[in-house]
Scaffold this active site. Structure first.
Site, PDB file in Angstrom:
ATOM      1  NE  ARG A  65      -2.579  -1.206   3.608  1.00  0.00           N
ATOM      2  CZ  ARG A  65      -2.627  -2.394   4.206  1.00  0.00           C
ATOM      3  NH1 ARG A  65      -3.104  -3.438   3.550  1.00  0.00           N
ATOM      4  NH2 ARG A  65      -2.209  -2.542   5.442  1.00  0.00           N
ATOM      5  CE  LYS A 110     -13.727  11.189   2.336  1.00  0.00           C
ATOM      6  NZ  LYS A 110     -13.677  10.075   1.379  1.00  0.00           N
ATOM      7  CE  LYS A 128     -14.852  13.066  -2.597  1.00  0.00           C
ATOM      8  NZ  LYS A 128     -13.517  12.507  -2.405  1.00  0.00           N
TER       9      LYS A 128
END
Ligand code: 5MM
Length: 339
Positions: free
Chosen positions: A46, A137, A220
């Site tokens: 990752r 977020k 968003k």
């Protein structure tokens, strides 16, 4: 909270010509993406994959205003021991952090979910700020289906989004407020419009109630599109026209910018829609992208988990970043995809 600083960061996140890379896949989601290309998902793989993205200099310095990171990634270092956050900063891009803890079934509302993660969030913001996050977020998920969404689901999710946004601003971190109306299902574009309008009106009502400063946030949202299984498809122009109409009726001009999610659209489709929206022009906010899949599908496919494919993956990422950067200016053309 310094309002001027929040506004400066929010404005930088939506700089014309640039947009946000959503690289905040949780471990479960990134495993699914890696499974699809036959790559093992380990902390190192990752890291390697995200490092290749953040070392794509053309894309990062020219087209990517900010990167949304996952908790694991914000703590990781590159192969040469440089913190990944530092790599992002060196390109002139801004590091951000996903702070929600995913969705759980909403009691007594079959088929609906609520996003969790408010407990201990004030303290987590302090830590993330120390790790370099300038924005955050939180994603709420609203599904369309028989009898859903319910008012309960929309109200609970809007309340949580506003609680998160207020805590974020209190710590001097710009909140990205993401209420996503999913594309899953056979509903038509009109129903997507109605639900998106309902969700956005409720979210902005809650943001007002909880004293969130609109000048210090970024929205968003989803675009207004038909459900993926709907037989009634919509043209690029119709998507753009309906998306702009709903946003103009729900989003105050004090919000500096809108950064769309791609939500399962193909990468070129997401670019074409963003471009058409910006071609309409005369919008009160900057309009850009905050794509996950629509920016990463191509580099993931090129990479396949192999070191030797890193340059090809970086070229694929740079291409999508450039196409979307042009779309934020309304300057994208289909021919550029193959040029
Ligand atoms: C990159 O995907 C994000 C994280 O998803 P999980 O928490 O489910 O792992 C996701 O929140 C993303 O930021 C947005 O949905 C936008 O991504 P897309 O792929 O819709 O552009």
């Amino acid at each position: 909270m310094n309002l001027a600083e929040l506004n400066t960061i929010a404005q930088a996140m939506v700089t014309p010509g640039k947009g946000i890379l959503a690289a905040d896949e949780s471990s479960g989601t990134i495993k699914k993406r890696f499974d699809a290309i036959g790559a093992a998902s380990t902390a190192d793989s990752r890291r390697d994959y995200r490092e290749l993205l953040f070392r794509s200099l053309d894309a990062m310095s020219g087209r990517i205003s900010g990167v949304i990171l996952y908790d694991e990634t914000i703590r990781q270092t590159a192969r040469d021991s440089t913190p990944l956050v530092r790599l992002i900063e060196q390109t002139g891009s801004i590091p951000g952090i996903k702070v929600d803890k995913g969705t759980k079934p909403l009691p007594f509302c079959p088929g609906e979910v609520v996003t969790e993660g408010l407990d201990g969030l004030r303290e987590r913001f302090v830590e993330y700020r120390g790790l370099g996050a300038k924005f955050a977020k939180w994603r709420a998920v609203i599904d369309i289906g028989p009898g859903i969404p319910t008012e309960t689901c929309i109200a609970c999710n809007a309340h949580a989004l506003a609680r998160y946004a207020a805590l974020s601003q209190e710590e001097g971190i710009v909140p990205i407020v993401e209420p996503e109306v999913l594309m899953d299902g056979g509903h038509d574009i009109e129903l997507c419009y109605e639900v998106t309008e309902w969700v956005l009106k409720t979210v902005f009502d809650e943001l007002y109630r909880q004293r969130v400063t609109l000048e210090g946030m970024v929205l968003k949202p989803n675009m207004v599109v038909p459900g993926q299984q709907s037989p009634k498809r919509a043209s690029v122009e119709e998507v753009a026209e309906k998306t702009v109409r709903v946003l103009k009726s729900c989003v105050p001009g004090a919000v500096p910018g809108i950064a769309f999610l791609s939500g399962g659209q193909s990468d070129v489709e997401a670019t074409a829609h963003l471009d058409a929206i910006n071609k309409i022009g005369g919008l009160p906010w900057k309009v850009t992208f905050s794509y996950g899949r629509a920016l990463q599908a191509a580099p993931l496919t090129a990479w396949k988990g192999e070191n030797t494919n890193v340059p090809a993956a970086q070229r694929a990422f740079s291409h999508r970043a450039r196409m979307n950067g042009l779309a934020t200016l309304g300057e994208w053309k289909k021919e550029l995809e193959t040029a």
